[in-house]
Motif scaffolding. Structure first.
Motif, PDB file in Angstrom:
ATOM      1  N   TRP A 218       0.855  -1.187   0.000  1.00  0.00           N
ATOM      2  CA  TRP A 218       0.000   0.000   0.000  1.00  0.00           C
ATOM      3  C   TRP A 218       0.893   1.239   0.000  1.00  0.00           C
ATOM      4  CZ3 TRP A 218      -5.327   0.656  -0.077  1.00  0.00           C
ATOM      5  CH2 TRP A 218      -5.759   1.982   0.075  1.00  0.00           C
ATOM      6  N   SER A 219       0.629   2.153  -0.926  1.00  0.00           N
ATOM      7  CA  SER A 219       1.386   3.401  -1.012  1.00  0.00           C
ATOM      8  C   SER A 219       0.628   4.369  -1.891  1.00  0.00           C
ATOM      9  CB  SER A 219       2.777   3.152  -1.595  1.00  0.00           C
ATOM     10  OG  SER A 219       3.457   4.383  -1.821  1.00  0.00           O
ATOM     11  N   THR A 220       0.715   5.655  -1.572  1.00  0.00           N
ATOM     12  CA  THR A 220       0.103   6.667  -2.436  1.00  0.00           C
ATOM     13  C   THR A 220       0.877   6.825  -3.744  1.00  0.00           C
ATOM     14  OG1 THR A 220       1.357   8.369  -1.272  1.00  0.00           O
ATOM     15  CG2 THR A 220      -0.899   7.947  -0.514  1.00  0.00           C
ATOM     16  N   ASP A 221       2.090   6.302  -3.791  1.00  0.00           N
ATOM     17  CA  ASP A 221       2.932   6.364  -4.987  1.00  0.00           C
ATOM     18  C   ASP A 221       3.113   4.941  -5.518  1.00  0.00           C
ATOM     19  OD1 ASP A 221       5.043   6.456  -6.846  1.00  0.00           O
ATOM     20  OD2 ASP A 221       6.011   8.131  -5.821  1.00  0.00           O
ATOM     21  N   ASP A 266       2.845  -6.241 -12.682  1.00  0.00           N
ATOM     22  CA  ASP A 266       1.751  -7.087 -13.174  1.00  0.00           C
ATOM     23  C   ASP A 266       1.268  -8.089 -12.127  1.00  0.00           C
ATOM     24  OD1 ASP A 266       1.780  -5.851 -15.627  1.00  0.00           O
ATOM     25  OD2 ASP A 266       3.037  -7.376 -16.582  1.00  0.00           O
ATOM     26  N   ALA A 267       2.161  -8.505 -11.227  1.00  0.00           N
ATOM     27  CA  ALA A 267       1.849  -9.639 -10.348  1.00  0.00           C
ATOM     28  C   ALA A 267       1.480  -9.254  -8.925  1.00  0.00           C
ATOM     29  CB  ALA A 267       3.041 -10.600 -10.310  1.00  0.00           C
ATOM     30  N   VAL A 268       1.923  -8.094  -8.444  1.00  0.00           N
ATOM     31  CA  VAL A 268       1.755  -7.722  -7.038  1.00  0.00           C
ATOM     32  C   VAL A 268       0.868  -6.492  -6.943  1.00  0.00           C
ATOM     33  CG1 VAL A 268       2.923  -7.107  -4.894  1.00  0.00           C
ATOM     34  CG2 VAL A 268       4.045  -8.663  -6.527  1.00  0.00           C
ATOM     35  N   THR A 269      -0.064  -6.505  -6.005  1.00  0.00           N
ATOM     36  CA  THR A 269      -0.953  -5.365  -5.814  1.00  0.00           C
ATOM     37  C   THR A 269      -0.200  -4.242  -5.121  1.00  0.00           C
ATOM     38  OG1 THR A 269      -2.879  -6.812  -5.684  1.00  0.00           O
ATOM     39  CG2 THR A 269      -3.113  -4.606  -4.756  1.00  0.00           C
ATOM     40  N   CYS A 270       0.006  -3.153  -5.849  1.00  0.00           N
ATOM     41  CA  CYS A 270       0.756  -2.006  -5.354  1.00  0.00           C
ATOM     42  C   CYS A 270      -0.092  -0.739  -5.517  1.00  0.00           C
ATOM     43  CB  CYS A 270       2.067  -1.826  -6.129  1.00  0.00           C
ATOM     44  SG  CYS A 270       3.257  -3.171  -5.931  1.00  0.00           S
ATOM     45  N   ALA A 274      -8.108   1.066  -3.178  1.00  0.00           N
ATOM     46  CA  ALA A 274      -8.640   0.129  -2.187  1.00  0.00           C
ATOM     47  C   ALA A 274      -9.314  -1.069  -2.843  1.00  0.00           C
ATOM     48  CB  ALA A 274      -9.610   0.841  -1.256  1.00  0.00           C
ATOM     49  N   GLU A 275     -10.040  -0.841  -3.942  1.00  0.00           N
ATOM     50  CA  GLU A 275     -10.772  -1.943  -4.568  1.00  0.00           C
ATOM     51  C   GLU A 275      -9.825  -2.995  -5.125  1.00  0.00           C
ATOM     52  OE1 GLU A 275     -13.897  -4.257  -5.275  1.00  0.00           O
ATOM     53  OE2 GLU A 275     -13.867  -2.386  -4.136  1.00  0.00           O
ATOM     54  N   GLU A 276      -8.636  -2.579  -5.598  1.00  0.00           N
ATOM     55  CA  GLU A 276      -7.657  -3.558  -6.072  1.00  0.00           C
ATOM     56  C   GLU A 276      -7.204  -4.462  -4.923  1.00  0.00           C
ATOM     57  OE1 GLU A 276      -4.367  -1.981  -8.207  1.00  0.00           O
ATOM     58  OE2 GLU A 276      -5.611  -0.750  -9.538  1.00  0.00           O
ATOM     59  N   HIS A 277      -6.985  -3.868  -3.767  1.00  0.00           N
ATOM     60  CA  HIS A 277      -6.588  -4.659  -2.605  1.00  0.00           C
ATOM     61  C   HIS A 277      -7.720  -5.587  -2.192  1.00  0.00           C
ATOM     62  CE1 HIS A 277      -2.716  -2.700  -1.339  1.00  0.00           C
ATOM     63  NE2 HIS A 277      -3.164  -1.801  -2.202  1.00  0.00           N
ATOM     64  N   VAL A 278      -8.952  -5.082  -2.196  1.00  0.00           N
ATOM     65  CA  VAL A 278     -10.105  -5.918  -1.839  1.00  0.00           C
ATOM     66  C   VAL A 278     -10.195  -7.112  -2.774  1.00  0.00           C
ATOM     67  CG1 VAL A 278     -12.625  -5.994  -1.760  1.00  0.00           C
ATOM     68  CG2 VAL A 278     -11.406  -4.040  -0.778  1.00  0.00           C
ATOM     69  N   GLU A 279     -10.068  -6.879  -4.067  1.00  0.00           N
ATOM     70  CA  GLU A 279     -10.201  -7.966  -5.036  1.00  0.00           C
ATOM     71  C   GLU A 279      -9.060  -8.964  -4.931  1.00  0.00           C
ATOM     72  OE1 GLU A 279     -12.775  -8.799  -7.031  1.00  0.00           O
ATOM     73  OE2 GLU A 279     -13.716  -7.280  -5.778  1.00  0.00           O
ATOM     74  N   THR A 280      -7.855  -8.479  -4.625  1.00  0.00           N
ATOM     75  CA  THR A 280      -6.715  -9.380  -4.453  1.00  0.00           C
ATOM     76  C   THR A 280      -6.970 -10.354  -3.315  1.00  0.00           C
ATOM     77  OG1 THR A 280      -5.118  -7.811  -5.333  1.00  0.00           O
ATOM     78  CG2 THR A 280      -4.267  -9.475  -3.812  1.00  0.00           C
ATOM     79  N   GLN A 296       2.182  -6.544   4.386  1.00  0.00           N
ATOM     80  CA  GLN A 296       2.584  -5.292   3.749  1.00  0.00           C
ATOM     81  C   GLN A 296       4.088  -5.277   3.574  1.00  0.00           C
ATOM     82  OE1 GLN A 296       1.552  -2.670   2.266  1.00  0.00           O
ATOM     83  NE2 GLN A 296       2.789  -0.877   2.794  1.00  0.00           N
ATOM     84  N   VAL A 297       4.521  -5.079   2.336  1.00  0.00           N
ATOM     85  CA  VAL A 297       5.940  -4.986   2.029  1.00  0.00           C
ATOM     86  C   VAL A 297       6.428  -3.562   2.272  1.00  0.00           C
ATOM     87  CG1 VAL A 297       7.659  -5.174   0.189  1.00  0.00           C
ATOM     88  CG2 VAL A 297       5.789  -6.841   0.328  1.00  0.00           C
ATOM     89  N   GLY A 298       7.593  -3.442   2.904  1.00  0.00           N
ATOM     90  CA  GLY A 298       8.204  -2.133   3.061  1.00  0.00           C
ATOM     91  C   GLY A 298       7.871  -1.443   4.369  1.00  0.00           C
TER      92      GLY A 298
END
Length: 318
Positions: A218-221, A266-270, A274-280, A296-298
């Motif tokens: 999760w990141s704003t960037d 292409d492979a990791v949700t970054c 929010a909806e992308e994270h929900v669907e993942t 959460q990475v990082g």
């Protein structure tokens, strides 16, 4: 109904950071914790390798959430009798809220004694025998065992679990899923593969629990998030059995040169959609998983937990 937990990465974070994440996870509404068991990180950039059994003891005094190892190898680095003692004590400390996730292991962690790294077939045999030994020890009765791979001589766990201690077996292919169905109380796999879940259920798994984990950033960037995952976790995208066979972080760093930023994107949700994270995360529920652990990475843990508390977990609950 699927439970959503937080995945504590012993490879990426210090012990103090892991405990802080556990507190934040509980406050954010995650209902469970999983923790990795590694002797080495996957690469030097991750930079940590806290001893999982020390961490579980600390977690038992920090939060009230159930804890699962994802996963422990009880066959090479630690003898199954020692692993059984560690798991039994963890169960007692957690008031029975502990599940032992086990797998056939990676050379990265298990080669440290200098023994030859066995084939998958041999490792599967070792795991089956180790689970048998541990289950007998969990009863608190005296155990002697003279098997193909292990000997136990008049061993007894005086601090034994006071309720059944579930053993969940990790698998990444059909043969291993069949083994998990036969010897496990549950199944662990890291991709939302409904066919693999089906193979487990059709080979003795029935309605036993299925658990999995997924890493996000999760990141704003979004670009910075992709860069963070590419730096810390390119190993997630290595194909086939490389993760089980390569022996050192340096070897993983060499193999990871083949992983591009585009592959990560292409492979990791970054990012912060929010909806992308929900669907993942929801993909695991659709594939029949009972427990999903999100890591959460990082370093931007505060933003992750705020977003999941306010946006992602409520949506998953609906």
């Amino acid at each position: 109904m699927t439970d959503y937990g937080y995945f504590l990465s012993s490879e990426e974070f210090t012990p103090a950071e892991l405990l802080d994440q556990a507190r934040r996870a509980e406050d954010a509404g995650f209902t469970r914790l999983a923790i990795s068991d590694h002797f080495h990180p996957w690469n030097d950039a991750q930079g940590n390798s806290a001893f999982v059994w020390s961490m579980i003891g600390a977690l038992s005094q920090t939060v009230d959430l159930p804890v699962t190892t994802l996963v422990t190898c009880p066959t090479v680095r630690l003898h199954p009798a020692v692993t059984a003692q560690a798991a039994a004590t963890s169960s007692v400390l957690l008031g029975g809220r502990f599940a032992l996730g086990v797998g056939t292991g990676e050379a990265l962690n298990e080669h440290v004694h200098g023994d030859a790294w066995p084939s998958f077939e041999t490792r599967a045999e070792m795991l089956e025998e180790a689970v048998e030994v541990m289950r007998r020890l969990f009863t608190g009765e005296q155990v002697s065992h003279h098997g193909r791979h292990y000997t136990v001589d008049n061993a007894r766990l005086y601090t034994a679990p006071d309720r059944p201690l579930p053993v969940h077996v990790s698998a990444f292919g059909p043969r291993a899923a069949e083994l998990a169905g036969r010897i496990g109380d549950g199944f662990v796999t890291m991709t939302p593969d409904a066919d693999l879940v089906g193979a487990f259920r059709e080979n003795g798994g029935g309605d036993k629990k299925v658990a999995g984990g997924v890493k996000v950033c999760w990141s704003t960037d979004r670009g910075r998030a992709v860069e963070t995952v590419h730096r810390l976790w390119p190993t997630e995208l290595l194909p086939g059995e490389l993760a089980q066979l390569l022996p050192t972080p340096a070897h993983f760093e060499q193999a990871s040169e083949l992983v591009t930023r585009e592959m990560v994107a292409d492979a990791v949700t970054c990012g912060d959609e929010a909806e992308e994270h929900v669907e993942t995360v929801r993909a695991y529920a659709r594939a029949g998983f009972d427990e999903v652990y999100v890591g959460q990475v990082g370093p931007d843990q505060e933003a992750f937990f705020a977003a999941y508390r306010e946006l992602v977990l409520p949506a998953l609950g609906r």
